[in-house]
Design a protein around this motif. Structure first.
Motif, PDB file in Angstrom:
ATOM      1  N   PHE A 374      67.473   5.805  47.081  1.00  0.00           N
ATOM      2  CA  PHE A 374      66.860   7.120  46.977  1.00  0.00           C
ATOM      3  C   PHE A 374      66.776   7.740  48.645  1.00  0.00           C
ATOM      4  CE2 PHE A 374      64.406   5.742  43.027  1.00  0.00           C
ATOM      5  CZ  PHE A 374      65.670   6.061  42.162  1.00  0.00           C
ATOM      6  N   ARG A 400      72.944   5.905  41.701  1.00  0.00           N
ATOM      7  CA  ARG A 400      71.703   7.194  41.068  1.00  0.00           C
ATOM      8  C   ARG A 400      72.111   7.504  39.819  1.00  0.00           C
ATOM      9  NH1 ARG A 400      70.762  11.073  46.314  1.00  0.00           N
ATOM     10  NH2 ARG A 400      70.029   9.717  47.710  1.00  0.00           N
ATOM     11  N   ALA A 404      69.468   7.595  36.983  1.00  0.00           N
ATOM     12  CA  ALA A 404      69.206   8.973  36.256  1.00  0.00           C
ATOM     13  C   ALA A 404      69.490   9.416  34.839  1.00  0.00           C
ATOM     14  CB  ALA A 404      69.605  10.067  37.203  1.00  0.00           C
ATOM     15  N   ASP A 413      59.377  13.375  41.404  1.00  0.00           N
ATOM     16  CA  ASP A 413      59.710  14.610  42.162  1.00  0.00           C
ATOM     17  C   ASP A 413      61.159  15.218  41.681  1.00  0.00           C
ATOM     18  OD1 ASP A 413      57.611  14.666  43.518  1.00  0.00           O
ATOM     19  OD2 ASP A 413      58.203  14.041  45.332  1.00  0.00           O
ATOM     20  N   TRP A 414      62.070  13.886  41.487  1.00  0.00           N
ATOM     21  CA  TRP A 414      63.365  14.440  40.880  1.00  0.00           C
ATOM     22  C   TRP A 414      63.317  14.670  39.426  1.00  0.00           C
ATOM     23  CZ3 TRP A 414      67.318  10.662  43.786  1.00  0.00           C
ATOM     24  CH2 TRP A 414      67.561  11.125  44.971  1.00  0.00           C
ATOM     25  N   MET A 417      62.168  18.147  39.328  1.00  0.00           N
ATOM     26  CA  MET A 417      63.444  19.035  39.864  1.00  0.00           C
ATOM     27  C   MET A 417      64.489  19.287  38.719  1.00  0.00           C
ATOM     28  SD  MET A 417      66.856  18.596  41.119  1.00  0.00           S
ATOM     29  CE  MET A 417      66.869  17.320  42.131  1.00  0.00           C
ATOM     30  N   PHE A 418      64.628  18.341  37.889  1.00  0.00           N
ATOM     31  CA  PHE A 418      65.550  18.300  36.661  1.00  0.00           C
ATOM     32  C   PHE A 418      65.050  19.440  35.780  1.00  0.00           C
ATOM     33  CE2 PHE A 418      66.921  13.486  37.641  1.00  0.00           C
ATOM     34  CZ  PHE A 418      67.837  13.937  38.565  1.00  0.00           C
ATOM     35  N   ILE A 421      65.428  23.081  36.967  1.00  0.00           N
ATOM     36  CA  ILE A 421      66.800  23.593  36.810  1.00  0.00           C
ATOM     37  C   ILE A 421      67.182  23.826  35.328  1.00  0.00           C
ATOM     38  CG2 ILE A 421      69.056  22.894  37.039  1.00  0.00           C
ATOM     39  CD1 ILE A 421      68.533  21.470  39.729  1.00  0.00           C
ATOM     40  N   PRO A 427      65.721  24.803  41.452  1.00  0.00           N
ATOM     41  CA  PRO A 427      65.285  23.428  41.502  1.00  0.00           C
ATOM     42  C   PRO A 427      63.792  23.590  41.757  1.00  0.00           C
ATOM     43  CG  PRO A 427      66.328  24.231  43.596  1.00  0.00           C
ATOM     44  CD  PRO A 427      66.740  25.029  42.542  1.00  0.00           C
ATOM     45  N   TRP A 428      63.235  24.566  41.931  1.00  0.00           N
ATOM     46  CA  TRP A 428      61.708  24.737  41.958  1.00  0.00           C
ATOM     47  C   TRP A 428      60.917  25.166  40.747  1.00  0.00           C
ATOM     48  CZ3 TRP A 428      64.611  27.194  46.047  1.00  0.00           C
ATOM     49  CH2 TRP A 428      64.829  26.393  47.444  1.00  0.00           C
TER      50      TRP A 428
ATOM     51  N   ALA B  73      71.472  13.829  42.990  1.00  0.00           N
ATOM     52  CA  ALA B  73      70.373  12.965  42.454  1.00  0.00           C
ATOM     53  C   ALA B  73      70.596  12.246  41.221  1.00  0.00           C
ATOM     54  CB  ALA B  73      68.999  13.888  41.944  1.00  0.00           C
ATOM     55  N   GLY B  74      71.678  12.211  40.825  1.00  0.00           N
ATOM     56  CA  GLY B  74      72.280  11.496  39.917  1.00  0.00           C
ATOM     57  C   GLY B  74      72.535  11.962  38.515  1.00  0.00           C
ATOM     58  N   ASN B  75      72.018  13.170  38.349  1.00  0.00           N
ATOM     59  CA  ASN B  75      71.982  13.750  36.838  1.00  0.00           C
ATOM     60  C   ASN B  75      73.144  14.747  36.558  1.00  0.00           C
ATOM     61  OD1 ASN B  75      71.458  14.927  34.501  1.00  0.00           O
ATOM     62  ND2 ASN B  75      69.406  15.209  35.112  1.00  0.00           N
ATOM     63  N   LEU B  78      73.347  17.498  33.803  1.00  0.00           N
ATOM     64  CA  LEU B  78      72.632  18.497  34.136  1.00  0.00           C
ATOM     65  C   LEU B  78      73.467  19.488  35.027  1.00  0.00           C
ATOM     66  CD1 LEU B  78      70.252  20.579  34.178  1.00  0.00           C
ATOM     67  CD2 LEU B  78      69.165  19.178  35.793  1.00  0.00           C
ATOM     68  N   GLN B 199      67.002  15.223  49.153  1.00  0.00           N
ATOM     69  CA  GLN B 199      65.933  14.751  49.736  1.00  0.00           C
ATOM     70  C   GLN B 199      64.782  15.981  49.868  1.00  0.00           C
ATOM     71  OE1 GLN B 199      65.153  11.621  50.393  1.00  0.00           O
ATOM     72  NE2 GLN B 199      67.245  10.881  49.759  1.00  0.00           N
ATOM     73  N   PHE B 201      63.993  17.790  47.681  1.00  0.00           N
ATOM     74  CA  PHE B 201      63.234  18.157  46.570  1.00  0.00           C
ATOM     75  C   PHE B 201      62.363  16.742  46.181  1.00  0.00           C
ATOM     76  CE2 PHE B 201      67.031  20.474  46.186  1.00  0.00           C
ATOM     77  CZ  PHE B 201      66.433  21.822  46.234  1.00  0.00           C
ATOM     78  N   LYS B 202      62.002  15.774  47.147  1.00  0.00           N
ATOM     79  CA  LYS B 202      61.200  14.761  46.871  1.00  0.00           C
ATOM     80  C   LYS B 202      60.617  14.197  48.158  1.00  0.00           C
ATOM     81  CE  LYS B 202      63.828  10.477  46.960  1.00  0.00           C
ATOM     82  NZ  LYS B 202      63.746  10.152  48.503  1.00  0.00           N
ATOM     83  N   GLU B 205      61.473   8.567  51.580  1.00  0.00           N
ATOM     84  CA  GLU B 205      61.229   7.160  51.334  1.00  0.00           C
ATOM     85  C   GLU B 205      60.120   6.710  52.727  1.00  0.00           C
ATOM     86  OE1 GLU B 205      61.816   5.671  48.356  1.00  0.00           O
ATOM     87  OE2 GLU B 205      62.584   7.459  47.687  1.00  0.00           O
TER      88      GLU B 205
END
Lengths: 447, 269
Positions: A374, A400, A404, A413-414, A417-418, A421, A427-428, B73-75, B78, B199, B201-202, B205
């Motif tokens: 991450f 990732r 996901a 948080d992600w 964001m998903f 969207i 994303p917000w 982010a891996g999606n 989407l 990053q 949106f989060k 780390e």
């Protein structure tokens, strides 16, 4: 005696070839654990990359000091191999300095030695000395100056030992050549039978000859022969060792740069099975009957989900740490180290490669934590700086995708964001209906 | 040039109703649509486009996220939903050329949409400005004076390393007679602002410090009076960094296109 030596030598060579063959088979079959992927096209550019990046070490020169020292070892390594060729011919045929004899017979000189062979051998000696000096400086950089690039959580005992072993090994092999030449020259001066005149070989003459010139012929022959056998067995042993080591880059750099990515580095590979699914959902494509291929897995959980090039990357990595030294996450103390990701892929691939069933309970996640995955900003600095075209980001993004899509365990948080969207098309957490609000006061005649 | 013309934002749908197709689509992006600070950049860009008589339109309410943050982010699912819907909209309007100020949108359009059936000529706004300045400089005048001003430029990863756009923003600064004070790590060696790869949106780390702080230290070391960038996320990260050092009064954070604004219109960082 000669015959016995020849038989022993031939046996050793065949044994080394057998082990090497098995190692090469292991490595290629382990790389093939990765998913099929067709890499081709633009052959000209690919060969140019091999020429410039692998052969020409173009990317090394972004750090000139290390590049110069590396070049010394590299040129030395390639050219000294010509001498190894003579070693092998001598060993198989029971001769001494085959090329010297051939050249002298072909073009006899009054001096008693062939000038070309003399220049060649002196050239080798200079390279040999260059290699020794470079290796010593590299050892100092690693162990005395403790350059930061050579440290890190992934640089555990074996990787550190591996790096030092290679350097020490090379120093010993090179010293053997010089010692052999030194003893050889004294034997020539004493007129010992079979020792053909090579002319003066300056470096060994200056350094080794004063140390051995008072020994008797028997002792000199023992030293000369011992060094000869030590060098050739050492070279063969080194060749086998390399296949277990990070040093494999001396071979793998070439195919790996050939198959290196030619697209802009920030291009993520398209998951066609997902695309087709979505196309059907959106009515852009008729559902294809009969082609309902079961999707094994979304994203990367294990090395078998990677492409073969990703595994080839791992066998190419020489753990130089340039990637980690430019990684913004690593520079600011995050756990992520691109070098570690690639080393983990190799470790995991070797475990699976050795297992008979190619299947066990483990996965890449035993080696790589989510915290590392991450932390990546996908800035691609690691890809850009890698001297042998390795792509750590592809592995991170593959992992990732698994997190996901298979686990739904992305950071909260992600997930938010998903969600945004999906519902707001941004994303917000903002109303979709406000998207064009920014222009309201700019278009006085609207509304 | 009259003010109304400067501020005009033609809508794709309106033009289509009149059977017109503009030469360019201006893709504003999510930051430009919703981020108050970045809306100012879009305004500056629109003024410049109008001054240079660029034939453009925006999608307005029909615009949507490109899917880039989801993909990084891996999606993938989407991403595909967003991308395929966007491509439908773009292709319906027969769009061929896209201008965008966002390097992430730029990269997605240019390098990732083609595999999904979306093929466009994609132009980053710094490329366009650079082009205008070399072809038709009289149409584009900065309302500010940068003679002797020390300006540094922060490379966005997705513009620079990923798409090889290093020189256009620097040429613009030079054209405006600013003194380019480069940082230590630039171009291919440029350091990320910390926002890429979703990053933005989060939370970061665990680590010793934030990436934007590391970068801001380098910005401050350059002794520049203005730090420019050409990416909405870099702009946010650097503004936050400058604020963290309480240097807002000493150094402004601007997008390249804002160099064409009147000095008093320029937002303080």
């Amino acid at each position: 005696m000669h015959i016995l030596g020849q038989i022993l030598f031939t046996g050793i060579i065949l044994f080394a070839i057998l082990i090497l063959y098995r190692r090469i088979r292991f490595i290629t079959s382990t790389i093939r654990l990765g998913k099929e992927q067709r890499i081709g096209g633009d052959t000209k550019r690919r060969w140019m990359n091999v020429l410039l990046i692998a052969f020409g070490q173009k990317k090394m020169f972004r750090r000139p000091m290390a590049a110069f020292l590396h070049l010394l070892i590299y040129v030395g390594f390639i050219i000294i191999n010509l001498e190894v060729l003579e070693f092998i011919i001598d060993g198989l045929s029971g001769q001494h300095r085959f090329f010297a004899k051939v050249l002298q017979n072909w073009y006899p000189t009054e001096t008693g030695y062939n000038a070309f062979y003399n220049i060649l051998m002196n050239g080798f000696e200079f390279l040999t000395a260059g290699v020794i000096i470079a290796c010593i400086i590299f050892l100092i950089r690693r162990n005395v100056l403790k350059i930061k690039r050579f440290t890190g959580i992934e640089m555990t005992r074996w990787p550190l030992l591996d790096a030092n072993l290679i350097l020490i090994f090379e120093i010993i092999l090179m010293t053997a050549i010089l010692t052999m030449n030194g003893a050889d020259q004294v034997l020539q001066d004493l007129g010992s039978e079979g020792y053909i005149n090579t002319g003066t070989l300056y470096i060994s003459h200056k350094i080794i000859v004063p140390m051995v010139e008072n020994l008797d012929v028997g002792q000199l022959i023992i030293i000369e022969r011992f060094c000869w056998w030590f060098h050739i067995i050492g070279i063969l042993g080194f060749a086998v060792y390399v296949t277990y080591s990070k040093h494999l880059h001396i071979i793998m750099a070439f195919p790996n740069t050939y198959y290196g990515n030619l697209a802009p580095p920030a291009t993520m590979n398209n998951m066609e099975e997902v695309m087709n699914e979505v196309k059907m959902m959106l009515g852009l494509q008729a559902p294809e009957t009969g082609m309902q291929e079961e999707i094994a897995r979304f994203g990367v959980k294990d090395v078998t989900d990677l492409k073969w090039k990703n595994i080839m990357d791992a066998f190419t990595c020489t753990e130089c740490g340039r990637c980690t030294s430019v990684c913004p996450a690593n520079l600011t103390g995050k756990k992520l180290s691109p070098r570690k990701i690639i080393m983990d892929v190799r470790d995991r691939a070797e475990i699976l490669g050795r297992s008979v069933t190619k299947d066990d309970e483990g996965s890449l996640f035993d080696h790589i934590s989510k915290e590392e995955i991450f932390a990546c900003t996908t800035c691609n600095a690691c890809i850009d700086i890698c001297p042998v075209s390795i792509d750590p980001v592809a592995v991170i993004l593959g992992l990732r995708r698994y997190i996901a899509m298979e686990e739904s365990l992305s950071p909260a948080d992600w997930n938010m964001m998903f969600n945004n969207i999906e519902t707001n098309f941004a994303p917000w957490k903002v109303p979709a209906s406000d998207r064009f609000k920014w222009a309201e006061f700019m278009v006085p005649n609207k509304k | 040039m009259n003010k109304k013309r400067d501020m005009e934002v033609p809508l794709m749908a309106d033009l289509a109703a009149k059977n017109k197709t503009p030469e360019y689509l201006l893709w504003v992006g999510c930051a430009g649509s919703y981020d108050e600070r970045y809306q100012k950049v879009i305004q500056a860009l629109i003024k410049v486009l109008n001054q240079a008589s660029i034939d453009f339109a925006v999608l307005g309410p029909e615009e949507s996220c490109t899917g880039d943050p989801a993909r990084r982010a891996g999606n993938e699912l989407l991403f595909q939903m967003q991308a395929l819907s966007n491509i439908q909209v773009l292709n319906n309007y027969k769009i061929e050329k896209i201008i965008t100020p966002c390097p992430h949108c730029y990269n997605t359009f240019k390098n990732e949409y083609p595999a999904l059936g979306g093929n466009y000529q994609v132009i980053h706004h710094t490329e366009l400005l650079d082009q205008i300045l070399s072809d038709n400089p009289s149409t584009l005048k900065s309302l500010d004076d940068f003679e002797g001003k020390k300006i540094t430029y922060h490379d966005s990863c997705y513009l620079g390393r990923s798409n090889n756009i290093y020189d256009p923003p620097r040429r613009i600064i030079e054209y405006l007679k600013g003194t380019l004070n480069e940082m230590g790590r630039i171009k291919a060696d440029g350091l990320c602002c910390g926002a890429g790869g979703s990053q933005m949106f989060k939370e970061a780390e665990k680590g010793a410090k934030d990436i934007n702080i590391e970068r801001t230290e380098e910005v401050l070391k350059s002794r520049a009076e203005i730090v420019t960038t050409a990416c909405p996320f870099c702009l946010t990260m650097l503004s936050d960094g400058i604020k963290a050092f309480e240097k807002e009064d000493d150094i402004k954070v601007l997008d390249i296109v804002e160099l064409f604004e009147k000095p008093d219109d320029k937002p303080a960082s």
